[in-house]
Write an enzyme that holds these catalytic residues in place. Structure first.
Site, PDB file in Angstrom:
ATOM      1  CE  LYS A 121      -2.265  -1.200   3.759  1.00 29.66           C
ATOM      2  NZ  LYS A 121      -1.886  -2.619   3.935  1.00 29.66           N
ATOM      3  CB  THR A 122       3.593   2.400   2.223  1.00 29.61           C
ATOM      4  OG1 THR A 122       2.835   2.258   3.431  1.00 29.61           O
ATOM      5  CG2 THR A 122       4.489   3.624   2.336  1.00 29.61           C
ATOM      6  CD  GLU A 165      -0.323   2.991   3.556  1.00 18.46           C
ATOM      7  OE1 GLU A 165      -0.099   2.078   4.374  1.00 18.46           O
ATOM      8  OE2 GLU A 165       0.548   3.822   3.194  1.00 18.46           O
TER       9      GLU A 165
END
Length: 462
Positions: A121-122, A165
């Site tokens: 995600k990051t 995110e």
């Protein structure tokens, strides 16, 4: 486009303001003109970056830190019910707002892209934020890690796109209503909150159901959990798949390693497109393709976005080069789930050439180690040698019988060379005794193992 402050968030107080998710929201609110205050257990570079924006940051947690005129108190799921500032808010009747609700309010009126998945995600959120900024789109963004400096995990941009995110760990991603949602992968994790894969699937289905009418779900065509999610959604939302699978809408034709970079070729809308990803490994290349597909879903020409993705050069703790000493490179990895560990070790193997890979791994959470300790040990077998530390508890209390021995035993059973070290102060000496010129040392885990990189480099220098 400059949205105003969300209702009741003109004087917010953040408990745990130094955390990755909390500090980003605090930064955006401060940039929008709010009088932001908060507290954190210890001082940090992130706290200093917030202070530079005019944010009041208290050290430690005490009832006196909460101003009587605070408009709300913002918390994350990590804040315990007995926190003194939370108790004081109840006494004063100050509304308590979860971090996810605050972030959802910040996205209101914009075109949100929400990035979800068990891993990646990051990185994917960062790739989108950097490439959109490179194109002059001036996005707002909130990321779970710093790009290149403390406080760079978030920004209030003047454009219409907000990249966020979306955290599934506590189901907080159910609060968002994105125009485009990305699901990178779906696996069982966060065992304190999810008892089964069915619960995980249900949670991701709810997230996908929050996409605005006419919006798009971008989802992996390669990951079995993501494919199962697509089957379960059964056409209820417009879906664009990406990956190496033959039926992918955005098909990855090749990922060619080029040292610490990769050259990626895809077919999108019938046209072949080749671009560079400035971080190593197939895992990160696929993240970039997900970002490309999401941008295209928002109407950004792929031929413009693809070269802009090369502007992304990494985020702190995601295969971040910390330095080199005595011919040994030290790289830091946030990987703490077996799938992430395997992906990062494979990426480093391709980048290290003939050098050995030495890992310093710190397990994160007792519950995760209890459920996945064996798989973590098997992942470490991909390294030439490993040092395993005690479990970093984070928000959890110990579980009887759950120690890092679950990992070291599994690693040895898989044929790995592994050493257990219980005192972090001993690690630099242990690594210096193992490493030789040409080797690559990977500090790995979501806890404070990241602090060991500079100390290892210092020891190698001596």
């Amino acid at each position: 486009m400059t949205p105003g402050l969300p209702t009741a968030m003109d004087r917010p107080h953040f408990i745990g303001i130094g955390g990755a998710g909390m500090s980003g929201i605090a930064k955006i609110l401060a940039q929008r003109g709010a009088a932001v205050a908060g507290s954190d257990a210890k001082d940090s570079d992130t706290a200093d970056a917030l202070r530079a924006l005019g944010v009041t940051v208290h050290l430690g947690h005490a009832a006196a830190h909460l101003a009587d005129d605070a408009s709300c108190v913002v918390v994350s799921s990590a804040i315990r019910a007995d926190n003194p500032e939370l108790a004081r808010a109840a006494e004063l009747g100050i509304p308590v707002v979860h971090r996810s609700d605050a972030l959802a309010a910040l996205m209101d009126g914009l075109r949100p892209i929400a990035v979800a998945g068990t891993h990646g995600k990051t990185t994917t959120t960062s790739m989108l934020a950097v490439s959109l900024a490179e194109l002059g789109r001036e996005p707002s963004y909130a990321i779970g890690g710093d790009l290149d400096a403390p406080g760079s995990n978030a920004e209030h941009g003047r454009g219409e796109i907000f990249v966020a995110e979306a955290d599934e760990s506590d189901r907080s991603f159910h609060k968002y209503t994105p125009e485009v949602a990305i699901v990178l992968n779906v696996e069982l994790d966060h065992h304190a909150n999810y008892a089964s894969m069915d619960e995980i699937y249900e949670s991701f289905e709810t997230f996908a159901g929050r996409i605005v009418p006419g919006g798009t779900l971008v989802v992996s065509a390669d990951h079995e959990g993501a494919r199962e999610l697509t089957r379960r959604l059964a056409g209820s939302v417009r879906t664009v798949t990406y990956g190496e699978a033959a039926d992918a809408d955005v098909r990855v034709l090749s990922v060619v390693p080029q040292g610490l970079k990769s050259e990626v070729t895809v077919v999108l809308d019938g046209a072949e497109l080749t671009f560079t990803v400035s971080v190593p490994g197939r895992h990160y290349a696929h993240n970039a393709v997900a970002a490309l597909a999401a941008g295209a879903a928002l109407g950004i020409p792929a031929a413009e976005l693809a070269p802009a993705l090369a502007a992304y050069t990494g985020v702190k703790r995601r295969l971040q080069l910390k330095g080199e000493a005595a011919g040994v490179q030290v790289v830091d990895s946030y990987a703490h789930h077996p799938t992430e560990m395997t992906a990062d070790l494979e990426a480093m193997r391709a980048a290290a050439g003939d050098g050995r890979i030495l890992v310093v791994f710190q397990p994160h959470l007792f519950s995760r180690t209890q459920e996945l300790g064996k798989e973590m040990g098997q992942s470490l077998a991909l390294a030439d040698a490993s040092v395993v530390l005690d479990i970093y508890p984070a928000r959890e209390d110990p579980i009887p019988g759950v120690t890092s021995e679950l990992i070291t035993d599994a690693a040895r059973a898989a044929g790995a060379d592994v050493t257990a070290v219980h005192d972090q102060a001993e690690v630099p000496d242990v690594v210096a005794g193992m490493a030789k010129a040409g080797d690559l040392v990977l500090t790995m885990g979501a806890g404070d193992v990241t602090d060991l990189g500079p100390r290892i480099l210092d020891r190698l220098t001596k």
